[in-house]
Design a protein around this motif. Structure first.
Motif, short mmCIF file in Angstrom:
data_model
loop_
_atom_site.label_atom_id
_atom_site.label_comp_id
_atom_site.label_asym_id
_atom_site.label_seq_id
_atom_site.Cartn_x
_atom_site.Cartn_y
_atom_site.Cartn_z
N ARG B 98 0.82 -1.22 0.00
CA ARG B 98 0.00 0.00 0.00
C ARG B 98 0.85 1.26 0.00
NH1 ARG B 98 -5.65 -1.23 2.32
NH2 ARG B 98 -5.48 -3.47 2.58
N GLU B 99 1.96 1.21 0.72
CA GLU B 99 2.84 2.38 0.76
C GLU B 99 3.37 2.74 -0.63
OE1 GLU B 99 5.97 1.76 3.61
OE2 GLU B 99 4.49 1.58 5.21
N LEU B 100 3.41 1.74 -1.50
CA LEU B 100 3.88 1.97 -2.87
C LEU B 100 2.76 2.47 -3.77
CD1 LEU B 100 6.13 -1.19 -3.23
CD2 LEU B 100 6.90 1.15 -2.90
N GLY B 101 1.59 2.65 -3.20
CA GLY B 101 0.49 3.21 -3.99
C GLY B 101 -0.42 2.16 -4.60
N PHE B 102 -0.20 0.90 -4.21
CA PHE B 102 -1.11 -0.16 -4.66
C PHE B 102 -2.10 -0.45 -3.55
CE2 PHE B 102 2.94 -1.00 -6.83
CZ PHE B 102 2.51 -0.90 -8.14
N GLY B 103 -3.01 -1.38 -3.83
CA GLY B 103 -3.93 -1.81 -2.77
C GLY B 103 -5.02 -0.80 -2.47
N ALA B 104 -5.43 -0.04 -3.48
CA ALA B 104 -6.52 0.92 -3.29
C ALA B 104 -7.88 0.23 -3.39
CB ALA B 104 -6.43 2.04 -4.32
#
Lengths: 111, 137
Positions: B98-104
């Motif tokens: 999520r920190e990498l901008g995935f998992g929205a």
């Protein structure tokens, strides 16, 4: 406006993808969640983000974005730089935050 | 035309590579940029899911005069509740991802939104197959 003009006007530091600076910038998109960017950024956008890992290059290339502006002075990974050079996708770094960058772009007439 | 891509689950760095390759092929075939955009978005999401959740897999793409069909198969953990997984905002991604901008929680919804047909079949413990179709009209 061309990417290189945007670079000059906003005093952006070119990190990678120099071969793509003659691309046209028509609009901009701001976001750090990649799926939102994928779904909503329009082509020929300058993309303002604080993400700096290699996958931003794939997202920008797949969407035909004009360039990536990494805000808040976030450092850009070495493999990101390599990939961006390969794809001709300009990546810039700026010490300004995303909001300040957006304001400046609006002042330049980028809708 | 049939194409096959292997997606390496350990190589986060290469995620999106298969989508980029297919995009280039579609451009050479003169497919409209609007259609390419749809396919690229949907396939990228599916490809990323394979890397994040399933340790990679295989992608088969078939391009015919009337459609582009992409089938992505993995031998990952499977999806217990597909209906729930399809809900916007629902994600089982790790904090690191999520920190990498995935998992929205937008991956599967984006695939549906940008294709004309989407089919997900999954068995827990066995794997998942996602089939994406975009018609060329």
């Amino acid at each position: 406006m061309k990417v290189r003009e945007l670079m000059d006007q906003l005093e952006l530091f070119l990190v990678a993808g120099a071969s793509g600076v003659d691309k046209e910038v028509k609009t901009a998109y701001m976001g750090d969640m990649l799926s939102w960017v994928m779904a909503n950024a329009q082509q020929n956008s300058a993309w303002i983000t604080i993400q700096s890992h290699i996958n931003i290059v794939a997202v920008a290339s797949l969407l035909n974005l004009s360039c990536i502006i990494v805000a808040e002075g976030a450092s850009v990974d070495e493999d990101t730089v390599e990939k961006a050079n390969e794809e001709g996708m300009p990546i810039f770094s700026s010490d300004l935050n995303s909001y300040r960058l957006a304001v400046k772009m609006a002042e330049l007439g980028i809708a | 035309m049939k194409l096959r891509f292997e997606v390496d689950g350990d190589e986060f760095v290469l995620a999106g590579e298969a989508s980029s390759k297919l995009k280039k092929v579609l451009m050479q075939l003169g497919i409209s940029s609007q259609l390419i955009r749809k396919i690229a978005i949907a396939m990228y999401e599916a490809e990323i899911n394979m890397v994040i959740h399933a340790n990679g897999g295989f992608i088969d793409a078939e391009i015919t005069p009337d459609k582009v069909f992409v089938s992505l198969s993995d031998t990952g953990p499977g999806i217990p509740d597909i209906e729930l997984a399809m809900k916007e905002g629902y994600s089982t991604a790790s904090d690191k991802v999520r920190e990498l901008g995935f998992g929205a929680g937008m991956g599967l919804p984006n695939m549906k939104r940008y294709t004309d047909d989407m089919k997900v079949t999954s068995e827990v413990g066995k794997g998942t197959t996602v089939e994406l179709t975009v018609f060329i009209s």
